[in-house]
Design a protein around this motif. Structure first.
Motif, mmCIF file in Angstrom:
data_model
loop_
_atom_site.group_PDB
_atom_site.id
_atom_site.type_symbol
_atom_site.label_atom_id
_atom_site.label_comp_id
_atom_site.label_asym_id
_atom_site.label_seq_id
_atom_site.Cartn_x
_atom_site.Cartn_y
_atom_site.Cartn_z
ATOM 1 N N UNK A 31 0.877 -1.171 0.000
ATOM 2 C CA UNK A 31 0.000 0.000 0.000
ATOM 3 C C UNK A 31 0.911 1.217 0.000
ATOM 4 N N UNK A 32 0.750 2.055 -1.010
ATOM 5 C CA UNK A 32 1.686 3.164 -1.177
ATOM 6 C C UNK A 32 0.951 4.485 -1.050
ATOM 7 N N UNK A 33 1.302 5.281 -0.046
ATOM 8 C CA UNK A 33 0.703 6.620 0.057
ATOM 9 C C UNK A 33 1.768 7.712 0.046
ATOM 10 N N UNK A 34 3.011 7.347 0.361
ATOM 11 C CA UNK A 34 4.062 8.370 0.380
ATOM 12 C C UNK A 34 5.251 7.907 -0.449
ATOM 13 N N UNK A 35 5.973 8.901 -1.005
ATOM 14 C CA UNK A 35 7.112 8.562 -1.859
ATOM 15 C C UNK A 35 8.243 9.566 -1.690
ATOM 16 N N UNK A 36 9.441 9.111 -2.007
ATOM 17 C CA UNK A 36 10.576 10.022 -2.143
ATOM 18 C C UNK A 36 11.217 9.765 -3.503
ATOM 19 N N UNK A 37 11.835 10.814 -4.028
ATOM 20 C CA UNK A 37 12.493 10.702 -5.326
ATOM 21 C C UNK A 37 13.988 10.867 -5.123
ATOM 22 N N UNK B 198 10.241 4.511 -3.033
ATOM 23 C CA UNK B 198 11.344 5.358 -3.506
ATOM 24 C C UNK B 198 11.475 5.125 -5.005
ATOM 25 N N UNK B 199 11.433 6.228 -5.762
ATOM 26 C CA UNK B 199 11.695 6.118 -7.195
ATOM 27 C C UNK B 199 13.068 6.704 -7.467
ATOM 28 N N UNK C 72 15.920 13.967 -3.426
ATOM 29 C CA UNK C 72 17.347 13.971 -3.103
ATOM 30 C C UNK C 72 18.128 13.654 -4.379
ATOM 31 N N UNK C 73 19.222 14.374 -4.602
ATOM 32 C CA UNK C 73 20.118 14.026 -5.706
ATOM 33 C C UNK C 73 21.498 13.774 -5.138
#
Lengths: 423, 423
Positions: free
Chosen positions: A3-9, A67-68, A44-45
């Motif tokens: 179940x996915x509701x939050x993400x970071x890139x 995380x993508x 984040x890079x």
């Protein structure tokens, strides 16, 4: 199933940290994730450095469900995203034969020999879902870790590949993981500053987190973004609309020129087209900017006939017939000159409406009577002439003064267009 | 005094996480820091959320000597960067009177009332160095924490403000923290593509890391940035100059239009001023862009008399006297029309030089004879007329085609200016 509701890139590539490329992937992914109802917490890079990548990955997975990553899937020795994620989750790598065959076919088709490096691109962590990339040699992939209930999706770095693989492969993959939808709508405002907007609708802006109302501003304009989250698109759109109606009903209402309108100039071109009206311009301090902005809009040739750049007094007299006595008595920076410029342009080009701008863009050229930032916008229609005086701060840049002057001229034309009819 | 060799960039703003704007600030800051000899380790973007901002700040300061933030200095309640950093270092906030006065003057000059919100922008943490922002109401600031030997520099989010404040205020602030000097000089090139430039001077570009030669390209133009690092400015400048001379002597030399020239239009205005010549324009597909770009240059009123935006055939006939038979026989998109436009404008405004542009910017309007991207640039002087035909790819955007057309017109004027003398 996750179940996915939050993400970071998490973007990987030393070229980002050198400033050699602008990170458009983060903005693209964020916008698309918002549409899928997934909140992005952080971008984040990091460079092509396995230690820093691993630390960033751990930090991102500690916060978010998903995380993508973008980048680091290439053939060279410093492309290490897949290897780092595999190690993080303790998954051994092995050759993925269908991917290897695809890469071989790709090279055969382009008549080039495959290198050992390229074969590495077909190695996959155990249990990964391969997401096909038809636009480059690096397959994308997803790993779902059941123990932590976390997902990592790894995409190639080039924006042309990332955007297409996302739309074709990642969207279907994620749609199974979200139970809500986010809808955003924009309100476009002109003629009032950001802090005044906020003061007038503070109650609406702070009363609810869903829908949320967030202001963005650029030269002289304010945009309010209304965002709602609901179980389906219809409900989310309805929630946005009801908040938008409240803002229309507030003191800010009179300054709204459109909802999801794009720009003043596109709104003007649309309004003129709908009414079958034509326009032209006479520009002094804006030097062509008003015409340039209107003709940015594809299809503007139906409503915009042309214009005059009357940068000198001589040109004001010769091209649009400003009278010598007006220039002598009132100067070039005056309401009289602005209105005569508009009138002369309208007559010369035979349009329904003409707008003009004359003033002091600076940094030099100001006088005690007309300091830098003094601008007169002129308007001429078959019903007569009018003008607007702007007193912009003399500390503003030449560029800002010209942009805001052009915006005011376009806005004045938009207001009068709404009240005029063709005949 | 701080010694700074590493940095992180921390961008603050929910609009970034929604993907509403692309983060150009991170790329700009990275590039400029690299030129100053400071390594960037990581970019992070967080929303307008004090907890997440604080966590990101702590993480960045644990790694790097310097953290540069962008955004969150505005007047509204969710602008919290300054407050969060102050709390992190345990510094109380107090009113900075000079900044308050500046904001008051700014509002007084524009005839608006200052709000309580705007006063908040003048509050500063104890011991902060205020970095003046002449382009907006939010002052920038730097805090150096002696205990940890760390520096945080906070900049406003709008790129127009951030880039200028960085160049004017942050560069001198940081130069005190480095024991070597970096000097960069730019070579401006027009009429040849980036990869062709790279092929022709590959040996110069790869032979040395100091000075380094890096290419940047924008619509139809290439800029080479030559950067040298040395113990003093004189030595670094000399190193740059010797590399620049090698590039002038190469096959690329003939395409160089200036060194540290800023832009084609500023080079043109300077060249015209030096020769005492005047110019005007007649624009069709560029819709005012040529005039707008020339008048961007402060002081252009000495050389630019004005122009015509002849967007329709009717306007081409009425305003600059293109003959009806030319339009009938050759169409509006032809060398004949381009040259008649330039001639008519030159005669009407009595200038030494006139330039024109007519063509198909697209996306619609193309024909088999004149597909989208077909453009004719016209030039008229006392010595006669000439033209240049561009065949830009029809897959290019309307914006690109207009910009490259305007650049070609300005470049054509620049070349002829160098060969003309006033009389």
């Amino acid at each position: 199933m996750a179940t996915i509701t939050t993400a970071e890139i998490l973007c990987v590539g030393t070229e980002l940290l050198l400033g050699d490329i602008v990170n458009t992937n983060a903005a693209f992914l964020s916008k698309r994730l918002a549409e899928l109802g997934i909140c992005v917490y952080r971008h984040t890079s990091v460079g092509d450095n396995p230690q820093r990548l691993k630390a960033a990955l751990a930090s991102a997975l500690a916060e978010a469900d998903l995380v993508i990553t973008s980048g680091g899937l290439g053939p060279t020795y410093d492309d290490l995203t897949k290897e780092t994620v595999a190690e993080f989750f303790g998954r051994p790598m092995s050759m993925h034969e269908p991917s290897l065959e695809k890469i071989r076919n790709y090279f055969a088709a382009t008549g080039r020999a495959i290198t050992k490096n390229n074969e590495k691109q077909a190695m996959m962590p155990e249990g990964a879902t391969v997401l096909e990339n038809n636009y480059g040699t690096a397959p994308a992939l997803a790993i779902y870790d059941e123990k932590s209930n976390k997902t990592v999706i790894m995409l190639p770095g080039p924006p042309g590949e990332l955007t297409k693989v996302f739309n074709e492969q990642v969207v279907p993959y994620l749609k199974n993981s979200s139970d809500s939808v986010i809808v955003s709508k924009n309100i476009y405002i002109f003629g009032i500053g950001e802090s005044a907007v906020e003061e007038k609708i503070k109650d609406i802006m702070t009363s609810s987190a869903n829908p949320s109302v967030a202001p963005y501003c650029k030269e002289g304009e304010v945009r309010l973004r209304v965002t709602a989250k609901a179980k389906d698109e219809y409900t989310a759109a309805q929630m946005c609309d009801s908040t938008i109606q409240r803002i229309y009903d507030s003191e800010v209402g009179e300054y709204i020129y459109g909802t999801d309108a794009d720009s003043l100039e596109s709104t003007l071109v649309k309004a003129l087209s709908e009414k079958g009206l034509t326009i032209c311009c006479a520009e002094s301090l804006t030097g062509g900017l008003i015409g340039e902005r209107i003709t940015t809009i594809s299809g503007s040739s139906q409503v915009f006939k042309g214009g005059f750049i009357t940068y000198t007094n001589e040109a004001k007299e010769a091209l649009v017939g400003v009278s010598h006595s007006t220039l002598e008595a009132y100067s070039a920076v005056s309401s009289q000159t602005a209105m005569e410029m508009a009138r002369g342009a309208r007559i010369a080009l035979g349009t329904d409406i003409a707008i003009s701008a004359t003033g002091i863009a600076g940094p030099s050229g100001g006088t005690p009577e007309a300091p830098v930032g003094t601008v007169f916008i002129g308007l001429s229609t078959k019903n007569g002439e009018s003008y607007k005086r702007l007193s912009l701060s003399s500390s503003r840049s030449r560029e800002y003064i010209r942009i805001v002057s052009a915006s005011n001229a376009i806005h004045m034309a938009l207001k009068v267009t709404k009240g005029l009819t063709d005949n």
